[in-house]
Design a protein around this motif. Structure first.
Motif, PDB file in Angstrom:
ATOM      1  N   GLY A 150      16.012  -7.505   8.450  1.00 44.29           N
ATOM      2  CA  GLY A 150      15.229  -7.030   9.590  1.00 44.29           C
ATOM      3  C   GLY A 150      14.270  -8.056  10.153  1.00 44.29           C
ATOM      4  N   ARG A 151      14.557  -9.335   9.923  1.00 47.51           N
ATOM      5  CA  ARG A 151      13.634 -10.371  10.399  1.00 47.51           C
ATOM      6  C   ARG A 151      14.182 -11.167  11.572  1.00 47.51           C
ATOM      7  N   GLY A 152      15.187 -10.617  12.235  1.00 45.16           N
ATOM      8  CA  GLY A 152      15.679 -11.279  13.441  1.00 45.16           C
ATOM      9  C   GLY A 152      14.576 -11.273  14.491  1.00 45.16           C
ATOM     10  N   ASN A 153      14.674 -12.185  15.431  1.00 44.02           N
ATOM     11  CA  ASN A 153      13.641 -12.275  16.465  1.00 44.02           C
ATOM     12  C   ASN A 153      14.319 -12.275  17.832  1.00 44.02           C
ATOM     13  N   TYR A 154      14.454 -11.075  18.386  1.00 44.08           N
ATOM     14  CA  TYR A 154      15.129 -10.923  19.675  1.00 44.08           C
ATOM     15  C   TYR A 154      14.078 -10.888  20.790  1.00 44.08           C
ATOM     16  N   VAL A 155      14.552 -10.969  22.042  1.00 43.79           N
ATOM     17  CA  VAL A 155      13.595 -10.999  23.153  1.00 43.79           C
ATOM     18  C   VAL A 155      12.631  -9.819  23.085  1.00 43.79           C
TER      19      VAL A 155
ATOM     20  N   ILE B  78      12.945 -22.817  28.620  1.00 42.06           N
ATOM     21  CA  ILE B  78      13.716 -21.598  28.365  1.00 42.06           C
ATOM     22  C   ILE B  78      13.927 -21.492  26.864  1.00 42.06           C
ATOM     23  N   VAL B  79      13.587 -20.353  26.321  1.00 41.89           N
ATOM     24  CA  VAL B  79      13.845 -20.112  24.903  1.00 41.89           C
ATOM     25  C   VAL B  79      14.788 -18.934  24.788  1.00 41.89           C
ATOM     26  N   SER B  80      15.924 -19.165  24.180  1.00 42.49           N
ATOM     27  CA  SER B  80      16.837 -18.082  23.897  1.00 42.49           C
ATOM     28  C   SER B  80      16.732 -17.822  22.403  1.00 42.49           C
ATOM     29  N   PRO B  81      16.005 -16.788  22.009  1.00 44.83           N
ATOM     30  CA  PRO B  81      15.804 -16.576  20.564  1.00 44.83           C
ATOM     31  C   PRO B  81      17.073 -15.981  19.947  1.00 44.83           C
ATOM     32  N   ASP B  82      16.969 -15.160  18.927  1.00 46.78           N
ATOM     33  CA  ASP B  82      18.179 -14.518  18.417  1.00 46.78           C
ATOM     34  C   ASP B  82      18.771 -13.684  19.540  1.00 46.78           C
ATOM     35  N   VAL B  83      20.072 -13.752  19.683  1.00 45.58           N
ATOM     36  CA  VAL B  83      20.745 -13.016  20.749  1.00 45.58           C
ATOM     37  C   VAL B  83      21.709 -12.031  20.094  1.00 45.58           C
ATOM     38  N   GLY B  84      21.575 -10.772  20.468  1.00 49.94           N
ATOM     39  CA  GLY B  84      22.369  -9.717  19.845  1.00 49.94           C
ATOM     40  C   GLY B  84      23.703  -9.511  20.525  1.00 49.94           C
ATOM     41  N   GLY B  85      24.511 -10.531  20.549  1.00 50.27           N
ATOM     42  CA  GLY B  85      25.823 -10.456  21.193  1.00 50.27           C
ATOM     43  C   GLY B  85      25.728 -10.914  22.635  1.00 50.27           C
ATOM     44  N   GLY B  86      26.712 -11.673  23.039  1.00 53.59           N
ATOM     45  CA  GLY B  86      26.732 -12.179  24.416  1.00 53.59           C
ATOM     46  C   GLY B  86      27.996 -11.745  25.126  1.00 53.59           C
ATOM     47  N   PHE B  87      29.118 -12.200  24.619  1.00 56.20           N
ATOM     48  CA  PHE B  87      30.435 -11.828  25.131  1.00 56.20           C
ATOM     49  C   PHE B  87      30.613 -12.151  26.613  1.00 56.20           C
ATOM     50  N   GLY B  88      29.876 -13.139  27.098  1.00 60.28           N
ATOM     51  CA  GLY B  88      29.992 -13.529  28.500  1.00 60.28           C
ATOM     52  C   GLY B  88      29.003 -12.822  29.398  1.00 60.28           C
TER      53      GLY B  88
ATOM     54  N   THR C  17      23.895 -19.736  19.769  1.00 61.11           N
ATOM     55  CA  THR C  17      24.693 -18.722  19.084  1.00 61.11           C
ATOM     56  C   THR C  17      24.281 -17.320  19.506  1.00 61.11           C
ATOM     57  N   GLN C  18      25.233 -16.392  19.539  1.00 62.19           N
ATOM     58  CA  GLN C  18      24.909 -14.981  19.809  1.00 62.19           C
ATOM     59  C   GLN C  18      25.387 -14.106  18.669  1.00 62.19           C
TER      60      GLN C  18
END
Ligand code: PCD
Length: 795
Positions: A33-38, A250-260, A511-512
């Protein structure tokens, strides 16, 4: 010494290099539970933004009354196009050089389009405020469906484009029209089929969002955002806003899936950034699920006609296709700018076909813009569906086995590098090997017998066997032919080996969920003889990472992966000089041993030194011939793309009473060249196959005649769950890419590209004895039952 591809598992030295099933480093934080999403980002004084969206698909805005919203306690500002206009931010360029409104300027062009933004002290207040913005709409007739859009009397959607009098968006063609027409005239057999690749939504678990954070002290704008391509997004932000690029981070932190879905720039990002700039406070914007489905980049929506010309014994001589594409209200396709139809050119597939010709017309409609590469290298998915479906149609026409007809037409291993009829250069392949492996794993012959038996016994459940032998093209550049908004498509890696012998690697891709923190470390571990645990991979921050074009089109491994290998080899070269100094030998006499990861004096393996000792030497005792330190950077412009491939075999049971389809067996054999992490690849295949099943069986973004999105939430846009996903049986072959430094090709998209035609072919196969040649996706029970009925097979 390392010019060519390495054989797989050449190491197995236990340091976590190529081919080892290293556990994903990033999972430690994700599963605790330590992910860091937007949406995890919280800043002092942070405000929240809610977007007011249009309920109408096509309407002129007569008036926007902000007063009631502004009177809500906690509402700080209400922004409309007029406010943005003052800062020259009312419109933004799409990746395809169209101009899209950030907030609607004059006319709404799709349901859910962004009309106004309410900024408030918390999210709930922002929502309350948004409900109180009163917009006066003059509703216009909506234009839904590309075919309707191209009717002479269709209302013109893009009257903002000077001189525009229709809804025509673009035309495209490839191949040789005349030669193809001739081949069709002279052929023994021709087949033709219409098929719709329906509108899909790439549905990442995390929706899109941003935190704009302008710091007036430093005069610097930081935007934390869900971005698959932070660097190019920074460049575009700079171009649009006029803020110098070095003043934007621009900071893209952890990304919970991108898929385009997180490749385009969306109005919400711009609004959050602009609001922060104007209000001088951080502003967060995060979409809800329905906003994500209804307004962000959709995928596919290609209405295709396919034709094949062949000899009596099944040799394919020509392929022809015509496509009607729905691009929505703006041309916001996310793909290299010189490819208006993406890489659809690859519609000759895995087959050695002499002539080909393809045309496409795209139209504007009153629907959300898109055409993003959803787990697909820019329209490859559509191309693969077309050719793999058509080969099955031809096999049925000729009463040939679909595996046999493929075998007969495959490009042969010795033909590589192979130039296709549409001018694409395939790097390597061994299609028959992958097919044979899949056939064996699937017990193909036994199932064929079982299928026949069920027909003869008039069984309640029919058996269908579907085959797909697809070829992908992934890893754009080269920069000369591929660019995003003018920036050439290279990628990058920077390695810094620290004095105590561990290293930080920074890459230009992001990475996503693919596991880059592990696999990029594996590449460097392999090439430098380091332990994978001694390497940290960073990405997603434009202030620190080298410039790259981002992660999509399975390009990270082919491009940034290559950069990581080349940068490692640069470090290794310098390490040799330091080793020579430490071992008191001549640099030419120093060898590197991949197995032990050590450097030693030629012919004297005992006089050896590890990379850790060398790192110390680089900082504490550097030779006078060298600069201190141990670092390297590489910007890699690939000479060509890579062409992963595979053979999938799907066996289904079709219930004649209900039209339900059950998976009996699902075999996927993939070839992505040399493999970095087989466990991660396995996960990639499973995820991608699940998305392929969603495509074939469930998913479709639908609209009613008024342009209301009727498939705009997860009650109506059906994603597959674990209930719909069968056990997968995966296998692999290894055909290295001859031009990639470690012989690797991409793999992330292959399963989504390759599986839909295999699944449709299986369902068609169950009914082909009744004369059925095609079933449209999604193959819901009612769709299938109608086909059963048409074939006289329904019960
Ligand atoms: N690999 C290996 N080996 C090889 C290859 C590969 O190992 N040979 C691995 C790598 O490293 C990574 C993966 O695998 O980790 C993948 O890879 P690639 O193929 O190269 O790819 P990338 O670039 O990395 O990624 C991308 C992709 C895409 S594209 C998509 S969609 C999806 C996939 O990825 N997404 C995703 N997958 C995934 N996963 C997850 N988890 N999540 C996500 O989101 Mo597009 O165009 O964007 O549409």
């Amino acid at each position: 010494e390392d010019g060519g591809p390495q054989p797989e598992k050449h190491c197995g030295h236990g340091r976590g290099g190529m081919g080892e099933e290293v556990k994903r480093k990033e999972d430690q934080r994700f599963i605790t539970g330590r992910g860091n999403y937007v949406d995890d980002i919280k800043k002092p004084g942070m405000l929240h933004c809610e977007i007011v969206r249009s309920p109408h698909a096509h309407a002129r805005i007569e008036d926007i009354d902000k007063s009631r919203a502004l009177s809500v306690d906690g509402v700080v500002a209400v922004l409309t196009a007029e406010d943005l206009l003052e800062h020259d931010l009312a419109t933004m360029p799409t990746l395809m050089d169209d101009t899209q409104d950030v907030l609607v300027n004059d006319k709404v062009k799709f349901q859910s389009q962004e009309v106004a933004a309410v900024i408030a002290t918390d999210r709930y207040t922002a929502k309350d405020g948004a409900e109180k913005v009163v917009v006066d709409y003059d509703v216009l007739d909506p234009v839904i469906g590309a075919e309707n859009a191209l009717e002479d009397d269709a209302p013109v959607i893009r009257d903002d484009i000077e001189g525009k009098e229709d809804n025509h968006c673009l035309d495209w063609e490839t191949g040789d029209e005349e030669a193809t027409a001739e081949a069709f005239e002279e052929a023994d057999v021709t087949v033709k089929e219409d098929m719709l690749y329906q509108r899909l939504h790439p549905a990442p678990i995390e929706t899109c969002g941003a935190v704009g954070d302008y710091d007036p002290g430093k005069d610097k704008l930081t935007v934390h955002m869900t971005s698959q391509a932070p660097h190019i997004h920074r460049t575009l932000f700079a171009q649009v806003s006029g803020i110098p690029e070095h003043k934007i981070r621009i900071v893209s932190p952890d990304v919970g899936g991108g898929f385009g879905n997180k490749v385009p720039i969306y109005p919400g990002y711009v609004v959050a950034a602009a609001a922060s700039y104007v209000l001088e406070e951080p502003v967060k914007w995060v979409e809800e699920r329905s906003e994500n489905i209804q307004s962000t980049g959709f995928a596919r929506d290609y209405d295709m006609t396919g034709e094949l010309a062949a000899t009596e014994d099944g040799e394919i001589q020509a392929v022809r296709t015509d496509v009607l594409a729905d691009h929505g209200a703006f041309n916001a396709v996310a793909q290299p700018s010189k490819f208006p139809a993406g890489f659809f050119n690859i519609f000759t597939g895995s087959y050695d076909i002499d002539t080909a010709y393809g045309t496409l017309t795209a139209a504007y409609t009153n629907t959300a813009p898109g055409g993003v590469a959803y787990r697909c290298s820019f329209r490859v998915t559509e191309a693969v569906y077309l050719i793999e479906r058509m080969v099955k149609v031809l096999a049925d026409e000729l009463d040939m086995d679909p595996a046999e007809i493929r075998r007969k037409n495959f490009i042969q291993p010795e033909q590589f590098p192979y130039e296709s009829a549409t001018g694409w250069n395939y790097d390597s392949g061994d299609y028959e090997k992958a097919l044979d492996k899949a056939l064996e794993m699937a017990d193909y012959e036994d199932y064929r017998e079982e299928q026949q038996r069920r027909i003869e016994e008039d069984a309640d459940k029919l058996l269908g066997i579907g085959v797909s032998s697809f070829t992908e093209v992934v890893g754009a550049g080269p920069g000369k032919s591929c660019d995003i908004a003018g920036v050439e498509m290279f990628d990058s890696a920077e390695i810094r080996v620290h004095p105590t012998g561990n290293a930080t690697v920074r890459v230009g891709v992001q990475t996503q969920g693919q596991g880059h923190e592990t696999t990029f470390a594996q590449i460097v571990a392999e090439e430098l003889g380091m332990d994978v645990d001694d390497i940290t991979v960073e990405h997603g921050d434009t202030d620190t990472d080298p410039y790259g074009l981002g992660t999509y089109g399975s390009r990270s491994t082919p491009v940034a992966g290559a950069a990581a290998a080349v940068a490692s080899r640069k470090v290794r070269e310098k390490a040799k000089a330091i080793a020579a100094n430490e071992l008191e030998a001549a640099e030419e006499d120093i060898d590197w041993d991949r197995e032990s990861g050590e450097f030693h004096v030629a012919g004297a393996p005992d006089r050896s030194i590890t990379i850790t000792e060398i790192a110390a030497g680089a900082y504490m005792n550097h030779p006078s011939s060298e600069e201190p330190g141990l670092e390297a950077i590489n910007y890699y412009d690939p000479p060509e793309m890579t062409y992963p491939f595979g053979s999938y075999i799907v066996i289904v049971e079709v219930d004649r009473e209900t039209g339900e389809v059950e998976f009996e067996k699902f075999v996927a054999v993939d070839d992505c060249g040399n493999r970095i992490n087989p466990m991660i690849i396995e996960g990639q295949i499973h995820g991608g196959l699940a998305q392929g099943i969603g495509t074939a069986m469930l998913e479709h973004v639908t609209f009613d005649d008024n342009g209301n999105v009727t498939g705009g939430d997860f009650m109506n846009y059906l994603l597959p769950t674990s209930m719909e996903i069968p056990e997968f049986e995966t296998g692999h072959t290894v055909t290295p890419s001859p031009h990639h430094p470690i012989g690797a090709k991409g793999v992330g998209e292959s399963p989504t590209v390759g599986s839909p035609p295999a699944i449709v072919n299986a369902v068609v196969d169950a009914m082909s004895h009744g004369g059925i040649s095609h079933v449209e996706m999604p193959m819901t029970p009612d769709t299938v039952w109608e086909k059963l009925d048409e074939a006289g097979l329904a019960m």
